[in-house]
Design an enzyme around this catalytic site. Structure first.
Site, short mmCIF file in Angstrom:
data_model
loop_
_atom_site.label_atom_id
_atom_site.label_comp_id
_atom_site.label_asym_id
_atom_site.label_seq_id
_atom_site.Cartn_x
_atom_site.Cartn_y
_atom_site.Cartn_z
CD GLU A 1 56.88 50.48 31.32
OE1 GLU A 1 56.39 50.19 30.47
OE2 GLU A 1 57.11 49.66 32.47
N PRO B 1 65.77 57.53 33.24
CG PRO B 1 66.73 58.20 35.28
CD PRO B 1 66.82 58.31 33.72
CD1 TRP B 2 61.49 55.27 37.07
CD2 TRP B 2 61.21 56.75 38.69
NE1 TRP B 2 61.87 54.63 38.53
CE2 TRP B 2 61.61 55.65 39.32
CE3 TRP B 2 60.81 58.03 39.51
CZ2 TRP B 2 62.10 55.36 40.71
CZ3 TRP B 2 61.00 57.95 40.95
CH2 TRP B 2 61.63 56.84 41.38
CD GLU C 1 70.19 54.31 44.49
OE1 GLU C 1 69.75 53.18 43.78
OE2 GLU C 1 70.10 55.46 43.91
NE ARG D 1 72.04 64.63 34.52
CZ ARG D 1 72.76 64.10 35.73
NH1 ARG D 1 72.83 65.12 36.67
NH2 ARG D 1 72.35 62.88 36.13
CB CYS E 1 71.06 58.90 41.41
SG CYS E 1 71.38 60.36 40.96
N GLY F 1 72.40 49.18 33.87
CA GLY F 1 73.73 49.56 33.46
C GLY F 1 74.74 48.72 33.06
CD GLU G 1 76.04 60.38 35.44
OE1 GLU G 1 76.27 60.20 36.59
OE2 GLU G 1 76.93 61.15 34.76
CB ALA H 1 70.50 45.78 37.88
CE LYS I 1 63.89 52.84 27.78
NZ LYS I 1 62.54 53.11 28.34
#
Ligand code: NAP
Length: 534
Positions: A231, A203-204, A434, A213, A337, A286, A303, A284, A228
């Site tokens: 973006e 993620p960003w 969240e 990690r 998170c 994941g 994660e 979602a 990946k």
């Protein structure tokens, strides 16, 4: 790789990302806004040219050790969330590039996995040294594309590089077993071997650390990777990959593709050469990946999102609790998170804590992450701000009260005021999902049992925090919380030496520590028979 046309490829020493800068980057303040209290300390243009000179600004994907354009030459724009300006145009890749990256990783796996652990360890150590040597540039890049304050970004570089250092050491400790045999003429062994090619989707919110990690332990075990990145923040990933090349890590061991996420994800899932998907991101996505991995029976580590309770008991030290809650809630503008999502406060300390937290939050300076003294950057994009706004509207309509903040910041753009909101109830969106923004929702409880019940009343189970000076309670509550991580009297607990990961719908598997290695190892049983014959 042979199928790639030469025109699509430039060498590692070749092209830099095209930076598009406007001087208005320096101060972007709404006409009605109060002036920034301090001067911008970092000139954006000089950041850009320094990054270019160091060769760390990359715009292409990395496949088989070569920097490669998208095959159809498509690009996507990377924005500075503090100004809305375009930082760079990078290659927008899809399935075809991903398939080539997988082939490169598969070819490289055969030789990389055959190296001795000590050889892989030395490559990783060199990579770590380079990440640290370029800490300043990497930190600036993170602030540019992600928005977090430079000091936090530099902290992320140290934290992220720490995983590479730790796993450089851990590479040498992949031990198997000898099992006492139930039969006299047999000898039983267990070997640990690398899983194979790993697809790593990140993620960003931590553009470097979420990658290291995963890639640190994967490479240490002998796996090769196709990364990946989001973006929204690909530049840090590309810079880290460039440094992996400079560290001498062989071509194909580390590959990076970015662009069309579903297409890239589908290619990784469909490939029988990819033996594992490791993902950090929303629950979602994941779930989709977990389902998709079933087609080729791949291993999956996830994660995912959290809904962290931060429980403040009457017997807590007020200063420690306020400081810890600030750290757990407002780091990265609430976009982690493990950020405290619900602050559960016992009735005896509720008013005092609410006042002290609101006072502390008033002092959080909001602004461009390059401005000295700023501790709260922008949110990542407009959608993130709208989400926060809708959660606040929902809470107010159901009786919650704003103690501080509660609206967009006068700086405009995607800046949101650090917010404390009281009288929050379990049924409000702020408690259920969240918020991923700088909002501390306060919920009141009476007893320890009630706090545990409220804390566990969610499908998420990543991080939880407790503030108490009662040692027995700290044990009791830590054991009762259905979470993968528990911080006691501490708001920031993540480190490369400890296992990080969630239970319930917050994920599968662990990252960091010796446990992080298991995610990239297969266990093979070998039976030697007829051992009594000559
Ligand atoms: P996200 O939307 O799930 O995106 C995460 C990654 O998945 C990005 O690289 C994204 O690509 C990619 N992606 C999106 N759709 C995909 C698909 N169909 N197939 C394959 N890849 C796909 O999550 P996010 O908004 O970036 O990150 C925030 C979430 O991550 C929060 O829920 C947070 O709690 C969670 N998170 C968890 C941890 C943890 O350790 N548990 C750590 C950090 C963040 P694009 O961005 O290019 O679309």
């Amino acid at each position: 790789m042979n199928t790639l046309k030469a025109s699509r490829i430039s060498t590692a020493a070749g092209r830099f990302a095209k930076l598009i800068w406007r001087p208005s980057h320096l101060v972007r303040v709404h006409a009605s806004a109060p002036p920034l209290t301090r001067q911008i300390s970092m000139d954006a243009q000089s950041v850009a040219s320094r990054l270019s000179n160091s060769g760390l600004l990359r715009s292409q994907g990395l496949i088989g050790g070569k920097w490669v354009d998208a095959y159809d030459r498509k690009t996507l724009k990377v924005y500075n969330p503090a100004t809305g300006e375009v930082v760079a145009d990078v290659s927008c890749m899809g399935g075809r590039e991903t398939n080539d990256a997988i082939s490169s990783a598969y070819d490289a796996f055969h030789s990389w996995s055959k190296l001795t652990a000590a050889e892989r360890s030395r490559f990783l150590r060199r990579w770590y040294d380079l990440l640290i040597a370029h800490r300043e540039e990497l930190g600036q890049l993170i602030t540019l594309e992600q928005g977090k304050p430079l000091k936090e970004a530099l902290g992320e570089v140290s934290y992220g590089a720490g995983f590479i250092e730790f796993y450089a050491e851990e590479a040498k400790r992949v031990y198997g077993d000898i099992i006492p045999s139930p039969l006299a003429d047999r000898r039983l062994f267990v070997l640990k071997q690398p899983v194979g090619v790993v697809g790593s989707i990140t993620p960003w919110n931590f553009p470097l650390a979420m990658i290291t990690r995963k890639v640190g332990p994967a490479l240490a075990c002998g796996c090769t990777v196709v990364i990946k990145p989001s973006e929204l923040t690909p530049l840090t990933a590309l810079a880290a990959a460039e440094l992996s090349l400079q560290a001498g890590i062989p071509p194909g061991v580390v590959n990076v593709v970015m662009g069309n996420a579903p297409e890239i994800g589908d290619s990784l899932l469909a490939s029988t050469q990819v033996r594992k998907i490791t993902f950090t991101g929303s629950t979602a996505v994941g779930k989709k990946l977990m389902t998709g991995a079933g087609g080729t029976v791949k291993r999956v580590s996830l994660e995912l999102g959290g809904n962290a309770p931060c429980i403040v008991f009457d017997d807590a030290d007020l200063d420690v609790a306020v400081k810890g809650t600030l750290a757990a809630k407002f780091r990265n503008s609430g976009q982690t998170c493990v950020c405290a999502n619900r602050v559960l406060v016992q009735e005896g300390i509720y008013e005092k804590f609410a006042n002290a937290l609101s006072k502390a939050v008033q002092n959080l300076q909001v602004g461009d992450g390059f401005t000295e003294g700023v501790v709260q950057g922008p949110l990542i994009n407009e959608a993130a701000v709208r989400k926060v706004e809708s959660f606040i509207e929902d809470a107010i309509s159901k009786g919650a009260k704003i103690l501080h903040g509660g609206k967009r910041h006068s700086l405009g753009m995607t800046f949101y005021e650090p917010t404390v909101i009281s009288d929050v109830k379990s049924e409000m969106l702020l408690s259920r999902e969240e918020v991923f923004g700088p909002v501390a929702p306060l919920l009141r409880f009476k007893t320890e049992d009630e706090a545990i019940h409220l804390a566990n009343d969610t499908n998420a189970g990543l991080a939880a925090y407790i503030f108490t000076n009662n040692m027995q309670r700290s044990w009791r509550v830590s054991e009762a919380l259905e979470y993968g991580l528990v911080g006691v009297n501490e708001g920031i607990i993540s480190t490369e030496v400890a296992p990080f990961g969630g239970i319930k719908q917050s994920g599968l598997g662990r990252e960091g520590s010796k446990y992080g290695m298991d995610e990239y190892l297969e266990v093979k049983y070998v039976c030697l028979g007829n051992m009594n014959s000559n």
